[in-house]
Scaffold this motif. Structure first.
Motif, mmCIF file in Angstrom:
data_model
loop_
_atom_site.group_PDB
_atom_site.id
_atom_site.type_symbol
_atom_site.label_atom_id
_atom_site.label_comp_id
_atom_site.label_asym_id
_atom_site.label_seq_id
_atom_site.Cartn_x
_atom_site.Cartn_y
_atom_site.Cartn_z
ATOM 1 N N ILE A 141 8.830 16.755 -8.682
ATOM 2 C CA ILE A 141 7.831 16.454 -7.665
ATOM 3 C C ILE A 141 7.376 15.009 -7.449
ATOM 4 O O ILE A 141 7.387 14.176 -8.337
ATOM 5 C CB ILE A 141 6.562 17.238 -8.013
ATOM 6 N N ALA A 142 6.924 14.802 -6.217
ATOM 7 C CA ALA A 142 6.126 13.628 -5.862
ATOM 8 C C ALA A 142 4.686 14.099 -5.657
ATOM 9 O O ALA A 142 4.458 15.249 -5.282
ATOM 10 C CB ALA A 142 6.660 13.005 -4.584
ATOM 11 N N PHE A 143 3.740 13.202 -5.884
ATOM 12 C CA PHE A 143 2.323 13.599 -5.922
ATOM 13 C C PHE A 143 1.520 12.531 -5.201
ATOM 14 O O PHE A 143 1.720 11.330 -5.442
ATOM 15 C CB PHE A 143 1.915 13.679 -7.398
ATOM 16 N N THR A 144 0.617 12.933 -4.322
ATOM 17 C CA THR A 144 -0.201 11.958 -3.598
ATOM 18 C C THR A 144 -1.561 12.553 -3.267
ATOM 19 O O THR A 144 -1.728 13.773 -3.304
ATOM 20 C CB THR A 144 0.496 11.508 -2.296
ATOM 21 N N THR A 145 -2.531 11.716 -2.953
ATOM 22 C CA THR A 145 -3.838 12.223 -2.529
ATOM 23 C C THR A 145 -4.461 11.297 -1.511
ATOM 24 O O THR A 145 -4.191 10.095 -1.491
ATOM 25 C CB THR A 145 -4.805 12.384 -3.722
ATOM 26 N N ASP B 199 2.521 10.563 3.664
ATOM 27 C CA ASP B 199 2.639 9.786 2.421
ATOM 28 C C ASP B 199 3.816 10.280 1.582
ATOM 29 O O ASP B 199 4.499 9.484 0.926
ATOM 30 C CB ASP B 199 1.353 9.912 1.590
ATOM 31 N N LEU B 200 4.036 11.583 1.586
ATOM 32 C CA LEU B 200 5.166 12.132 0.827
ATOM 33 C C LEU B 200 6.495 11.764 1.477
ATOM 34 O O LEU B 200 7.421 11.308 0.804
ATOM 35 C CB LEU B 200 5.024 13.650 0.698
ATOM 36 N N ALA C 191 10.049 12.124 -0.332
ATOM 37 C CA ALA C 191 9.875 13.502 -0.802
ATOM 38 C C ALA C 191 9.661 14.447 0.369
ATOM 39 O O ALA C 191 8.998 14.105 1.352
ATOM 40 C CB ALA C 191 8.692 13.586 -1.754
ATOM 41 N N ALA D 206 -4.512 16.760 -1.710
ATOM 42 C CA ALA D 206 -3.477 16.180 -2.562
ATOM 43 C C ALA D 206 -2.193 16.893 -2.163
ATOM 44 O O ALA D 206 -2.226 18.057 -1.758
ATOM 45 C CB ALA D 206 -3.788 16.379 -4.032
ATOM 46 N N GLY D 207 -1.083 16.196 -2.240
ATOM 47 C CA GLY D 207 0.174 16.769 -1.787
ATOM 48 C C GLY D 207 1.263 16.651 -2.825
ATOM 49 O O GLY D 207 1.311 15.680 -3.575
ATOM 50 N N ILE D 208 2.102 17.669 -2.853
ATOM 51 C CA ILE D 208 3.246 17.688 -3.760
ATOM 52 C C ILE D 208 4.505 17.865 -2.922
ATOM 53 O O ILE D 208 4.525 18.695 -2.014
ATOM 54 C CB ILE D 208 3.100 18.840 -4.775
#
Lengths: 314, 314
Positions: free
Chosen positions: B31-35, B61-62, B67, B126-128
């Motif tokens: 995974i990639a992770f963002t908020t 952002d992902l 991602a 938040a995103g995965i």
């Protein structure tokens, strides 16, 4: 903004993931995912602050879901004019709590709103953990035990009193803490865990009871309460079973291993006050009911908390 | 609260993950992770609302980090007394935007604060995402092309005008949209992508330039601007290169494939306005500089946005 982030945020939360300052970070995992926003008032209270809370709250959601906490995101909403020294104190708390809980802040975001559009600071953390177990309610049977990991209600009480809600002074300190020490108990046969947050023990166990074909019985006299909570709740006419904690959990363990699990929990600094407080039951009550065996010998049906004030206790 | 969540939130955002209503959800990924937190004012604006924004912003952002967006968390901070019909409208937007972007809202949290402690609603997502590529700035060389995927600044302008900042009316509509259609270009050799958000194109490219041993040159006349943005920014004396978008990206592509990538992007509804606006350069300027070749034949050094108002445009 960039300088602010570099100087204040990265400085205090430094780790290899965050140093990149990209908007999205790549992580190697098989995962559990959770989020919580924190709006506690006041932002500093005996035993912690919004920084310790926003780490431990999200860490604990992962632990009780059967995952080892690994990575957090951090979303700050700041009120214009917020004291930078206070913000830095909070960031230091976040870093210390992260280290204690073994997690890294890997990605973040900061927004500023005008005076009067937020109350100092609100924080969101999302958390990712490595899955190590899964609750298995279908295996729960009569005789299985309910364990709480420590005394109840200190967090709520400490925050409410710090806010001046009751014009009362006590020695109550928030129980805010990471519950990672509970992770090994998944392997030892624990069927289910839950952190005791909004709505307190009564709400958490009511929601469990609803999902079981049995009743739950909790013995009032076994429920661990500190002197501070006992005194203040009696004085104020508040039921401590509905007070939130931020460092306590309730577990359902097989009857055969409940005593040994209890002893193990008690060995940990954060589990010294643990007790077996009740059991899964088929003889008394109806399926789905949560019953309190009172100190006076009666039985009282406990319902989940319904009307919530706007508590800002987490 | 539970009823509120069941009736309003789960109803509108229904999917198998969310139905469980556990505090933490288990997901199968690498995974990639963002908020990001979203505090846009007003919460409804031409072309979108805070709901479309909080999905697309995190999705984008992902995408630009390489991602494929998969899962979002949703943290709501509501001001007491917020109009429930407006909240439901926002939740419907969230669900529609999620479907459009191919993501699922898998876990969430709702906090309520008193009147005057927030401005209607703030949202954190938040995103995965599933990692499919990684930016490779080390491969960038002179001659490589800079592509923007569409006209700039509509989002900022639509929000500022909807807020009544300038007492002006235009047909500007936010460009807020998911950028998933850019994902295949990673495979076609794109070295780097960034969504053009806070600080606009000039800030995003300045930050890129700082990381390269080359200069970047952008040709003013090639930069795509809608009539609405061109008119309003001239009238107001605002530089559109510093306006945020929420559905536009800038890409760096190898010279050899830049034209074919541009043509592919233009075939997509969200990429019709795409243009090659500049290139990586070794002859003019110094390493790390972002230069604008102006319409009048001059060269202007572009700096990142430094003093940010409190814009609440996202």
């Amino acid at each position: 903004m960039r300088e602010f982030i570099d100087q204040l945020i990265v400085k205090n939360l430094d780790n290899p993931f965050l140093r990149d300052l990209s908007d999205s970070v790549h992580l190697p995992l098989d995962i559990a995912f959770t989020t919580d926003s924190y709006v506690v008032d006041p932002i500093f209270f005996p035993g912690g602050d919004i920084g310790t809370l926003c780490v431990n709250g999200t860490v604990n959601d992962l632990v009780v879901s059967g995952a080892e906490p690994q990575y957090l995101s951090l979303g700050l909403i700041l009120e214009e004019g917020m004291d930078i020294a206070e913000l830095e104190k909070i960031l230091i708390s976040i870093q210390q709590a992260s280290q204690e809980a073994g997690v890294q802040i890997t990605t973040g975001d900061t927004k500023v709103v005008r005076r009067g559009q937020a109350d100092k600071i609100y924080i969101n953390t999302a958390g990712i953990g490595r899955i190590i177990a899964k609750a298995s309610l279908s295996k729960v049977q009569p005789g299985d035990k309910i364990i709480v990991t420590g005394t109840l209600g200190e967090h709520s009480l400490a925050v409410m009193l710090a806010r001046g809600d009751f014009g009362l002074e006590t020695e109550a300190k928030s129980d805010c803490a990471p519950l990672n020490f509970l992770l090994p108990f998944w392997e030892q046969g624990v069927f289910w865990m839950r952190d005791i947050t909004r709505g307190g023990l009564a709400t958490v166990l009511s929601e469990l009871a609803e999902r079981l074909p049995h009743a739950l019985i909790v013995e009032e006299e076994k429920i661990p309460l500190s002197r501070a909570v006992l005194g203040a709740t009696q004085l104020l006419g508040i039921d401590p079973l509905y007070l939130a904690c931020e460092g306590r959990a309730v577990l359902v363990a097989p009857e055969s291993v409940a005593d040994s699990i209890l002893n193990e929990i008690k060995k940990h600094a954060l589990g010294q006050g643990a007790e077996i407080i009740g059991s899964i039951n088929d003889k008394i009550g109806k399926p789905g009911e949560l019953l309190l065996a009172t100190a006076s010998g009666g039985l009282r049906l406990l319902e989940p908390l319904t009307s919530e004030l706007l508590p800002r206790i987490c």
